[in-house]
Write a protein that holds these residues in place. Structure first.
Motif, PDB file in Angstrom:
ATOM      1  N   THR A 216       0.851  -1.192   0.000  1.00 24.92           N
ATOM      2  CA  THR A 216       0.000   0.000   0.000  1.00 24.92           C
ATOM      3  C   THR A 216       0.888   1.243   0.000  1.00 24.92           C
ATOM      4  OG1 THR A 216      -0.035   0.091   2.409  1.00 24.92           O
ATOM      5  CG2 THR A 216      -1.775  -1.203   1.324  1.00 24.92           C
ATOM      6  N   ILE A 217       0.275   2.409  -0.165  1.00 22.46           N
ATOM      7  CA  ILE A 217       1.030   3.659  -0.048  1.00 22.46           C
ATOM      8  C   ILE A 217       1.720   3.715   1.309  1.00 22.46           C
ATOM      9  CG2 ILE A 217       0.802   6.161   0.203  1.00 22.46           C
ATOM     10  CD1 ILE A 217      -1.390   6.050  -1.949  1.00 22.46           C
ATOM     11  N   GLU A 218       0.990   3.380   2.341  1.00 24.37           N
ATOM     12  CA  GLU A 218       1.573   3.419   3.689  1.00 24.37           C
ATOM     13  C   GLU A 218       2.701   2.400   3.823  1.00 24.37           C
ATOM     14  OE1 GLU A 218      -1.647   3.165   2.973  1.00 24.37           O
ATOM     15  OE2 GLU A 218      -2.307   5.190   3.543  1.00 24.37           O
ATOM     16  N   GLY A 219       2.532   1.249   3.182  1.00 22.96           N
ATOM     17  CA  GLY A 219       3.587   0.235   3.226  1.00 22.96           C
ATOM     18  C   GLY A 219       4.864   0.702   2.552  1.00 22.96           C
ATOM     19  N   TRP A 220       4.727   1.367   1.398  1.00 25.28           N
ATOM     20  CA  TRP A 220       5.933   1.883   0.729  1.00 25.28           C
ATOM     21  C   TRP A 220       6.559   3.024   1.524  1.00 25.28           C
ATOM     22  CZ3 TRP A 220       8.694  -0.799  -2.267  1.00 25.28           C
ATOM     23  CH2 TRP A 220       8.140  -1.715  -3.168  1.00 25.28           C
ATOM     24  N   LEU A 221       5.744   3.864   2.126  1.00 21.48           N
ATOM     25  CA  LEU A 221       6.308   4.936   2.953  1.00 21.48           C
ATOM     26  C   LEU A 221       7.070   4.362   4.144  1.00 21.48           C
ATOM     27  CD1 LEU A 221       3.381   7.529   2.895  1.00 21.48           C
ATOM     28  CD2 LEU A 221       5.664   7.829   1.896  1.00 21.48           C
ATOM     29  N   ASP A 222       6.551   3.311   4.750  1.00 19.96           N
ATOM     30  CA  ASP A 222       7.261   2.665   5.855  1.00 19.96           C
ATOM     31  C   ASP A 222       8.570   2.056   5.361  1.00 19.96           C
ATOM     32  OD1 ASP A 222       5.302   3.323   7.647  1.00 19.96           O
ATOM     33  OD2 ASP A 222       4.328   1.356   7.618  1.00 19.96           O
ATOM     34  N   PHE A 223       8.518   1.354   4.219  1.00 19.91           N
ATOM     35  CA  PHE A 223       9.717   0.723   3.673  1.00 19.91           C
ATOM     36  C   PHE A 223      10.767   1.771   3.314  1.00 19.91           C
ATOM     37  CE2 PHE A 223      12.126  -0.517  -0.115  1.00 19.91           C
ATOM     38  CZ  PHE A 223      12.758  -1.657   0.328  1.00 19.91           C
ATOM     39  N   LEU A 224      10.368   2.797   2.584  1.00 22.92           N
ATOM     40  CA  LEU A 224      11.318   3.816   2.129  1.00 22.92           C
ATOM     41  C   LEU A 224      11.768   4.723   3.270  1.00 22.92           C
ATOM     42  CD1 LEU A 224       9.488   4.747  -1.195  1.00 22.92           C
ATOM     43  CD2 LEU A 224      11.614   3.425  -0.975  1.00 22.92           C
ATOM     44  N   GLY A 225      10.919   4.877   4.282  1.00 25.99           N
ATOM     45  CA  GLY A 225      11.247   5.763   5.393  1.00 25.99           C
ATOM     46  C   GLY A 225      12.416   5.303   6.225  1.00 25.99           C
ATOM     47  N   GLN A 226      12.796   4.035   6.109  1.00 28.14           N
ATOM     48  CA  GLN A 226      13.962   3.566   6.853  1.00 28.14           C
ATOM     49  C   GLN A 226      15.263   4.115   6.277  1.00 28.14           C
ATOM     50  OE1 GLN A 226      14.690  -0.792   6.415  1.00 28.14           O
ATOM     51  NE2 GLN A 226      13.238  -0.679   4.705  1.00 28.14           N
ATOM     52  N   TYR A 227      15.188   4.696   5.064  1.00 31.45           N
ATOM     53  CA  TYR A 227      16.391   5.209   4.408  1.00 31.45           C
ATOM     54  C   TYR A 227      16.504   6.730   4.469  1.00 31.45           C
ATOM     55  CZ  TYR A 227      16.147   0.491   2.594  1.00 31.45           C
ATOM     56  OH  TYR A 227      16.053  -0.878   2.501  1.00 31.45           O
ATOM     57  N   GLY A 228      15.429   7.428   4.769  1.00 24.95           N
ATOM     58  CA  GLY A 228      15.490   8.882   4.810  1.00 24.95           C
ATOM     59  C   GLY A 228      14.097   9.469   4.920  1.00 24.95           C
ATOM     60  N   ASP A 229      13.970  10.721   4.506  1.00 26.28           N
ATOM     61  CA  ASP A 229      12.701  11.442   4.574  1.00 26.28           C
ATOM     62  C   ASP A 229      11.863  11.067   3.355  1.00 26.28           C
ATOM     63  OD1 ASP A 229      10.625  13.200   4.965  1.00 26.28           O
ATOM     64  OD2 ASP A 229      11.734  14.968   4.320  1.00 26.28           O
ATOM     65  N   ALA A 230      10.939  10.117   3.530  1.00 26.13           N
ATOM     66  CA  ALA A 230      10.144   9.597   2.418  1.00 26.13           C
ATOM     67  C   ALA A 230       8.785  10.284   2.377  1.00 26.13           C
ATOM     68  CB  ALA A 230       9.955   8.082   2.568  1.00 26.13           C
ATOM     69  N   ARG A 231       8.355  10.618   1.168  1.00 25.61           N
ATOM     70  CA  ARG A 231       7.036  11.222   1.024  1.00 25.61           C
ATOM     71  C   ARG A 231       6.434  10.860  -0.329  1.00 25.61           C
ATOM     72  NH1 ARG A 231      10.856  15.083  -0.006  1.00 25.61           N
ATOM     73  NH2 ARG A 231      10.468  16.551  -1.711  1.00 25.61           N
TER      74      ARG A 231
END
Length: 259
Positions: A216-231
């Motif tokens: 989901t959008i939230e799932g990708w934000l969680d995944f990408l957020g471990q690397y930096g400021d994801a939006r």
């Protein structure tokens, strides 16, 4: 395809999702204004009965002209749908990681500084732009690329974190740009897997895995957020040749985020 019990259990739901979505692509992008729903129904029933690699399905796509029309939409229309939204997000020089056919890279290169990289042998046809072997990317070193682009790539990776982290460690970019098709209340994982298999095994013959790493959008934000400021920056609802929306994310990497 037709022999798997899991598909049989999911098939009514997949067909219900796919019917109108595929009909919309036929009507909007493939010149089938009068027969779009009937053609979509025929295709889905053939795929269910014969499988993705069936000669009968491929012949039907050729005889109806829908195979050529759909590929033309993907090669020409899809990049034009996405590039105006994506190009302004590419900071500095960009590595298009696993660039596929290169049609999106070509569209981006009109306004951005982009180099294409793909695994050797992944695509049977000549890419639209000069493409370097992915292994060459690991020799580029740090400071060469400011942005790493993953355009509908990560959901094809059995371990997407492994690819992202190798890019971060090797290149140390300051930004990631990610294009994905996200799960939602109206777009299921089974529908995504079905369309991935159709695109890669039937409409074309690409050596690209379909491991079902959709989120989901939230799932990708969680995944990408471990690397930096994801939006999430854009949601594109009408992408030529694609039966579901595209979402565009960026990840800005602060000091030390690329370690």
């Amino acid at each position: 395809m037709k022999a798997t019990p899991s598909l049989e259990r999911c098939w009514p739901g997949i067909r219900a999702e796919a019917l109108q979505a595929v009909a919309t692509v036929f009507e909007r992008d493939c010149g089938q204004q009068e027969q779009s729903l009937a053609r979509a129904s025929q295709l889905l029933d053939l795929l269910h009965a014969q499988g993705f690699r069936s000669r009968e399905v491929k012949e039907w796509l050729a005889e109806t002209g829908l195979g050529a029309a759909w590929n033309a939409a993907l090669d020409g229309g899809r990049p034009r749908s996405v590039a105006p939204y994506l190009a302004p997000l590419l900071a500095g020089r960009t590595a298009d990681v696993l660039s596929g056919s290169g049609t999106l890279t070509s569209a981006l290169a009109r306004t951005a500084d982009v180099d294409a990289y793909e695994r050797v042998g992944a695509y049977p046809t000549e890419p639209a732009v000069q493409t370097r072997p992915l292994d060459a990317l690991w020799d580029m070193g740090t400071g060469v690329y400011d942005t790493a682009l993953f355009a509908t790539v990560l959901h094809h990776e059995p371990d997407p974190a492994l690819l992202v982290e190798r890019v971060l460690i090797t290149l140390r970019p300051t930004r990631l740009a990610v294009v994905e098709n996200c799960l939602s209340d109206t777009v299921s994982n089974e529908f995504h897997d079905f369309m991935d298999a159709f695109f890669n095994l039937c409409l074309n013959d690409f050596a690209v895995d379909c491991p079902g790493e959709h989120r989901t959008i939230e799932g990708w934000l969680d995944f990408l957020g471990q690397y930096g400021d994801a939006r999430l920056v854009h949601q594109l609802k009408d992408v030529t040749g694609i039966p579901f929306p595209y979402e565009i994310f960026v990840v800005d990497l602060g000091p030390g985020d690329e370690e």
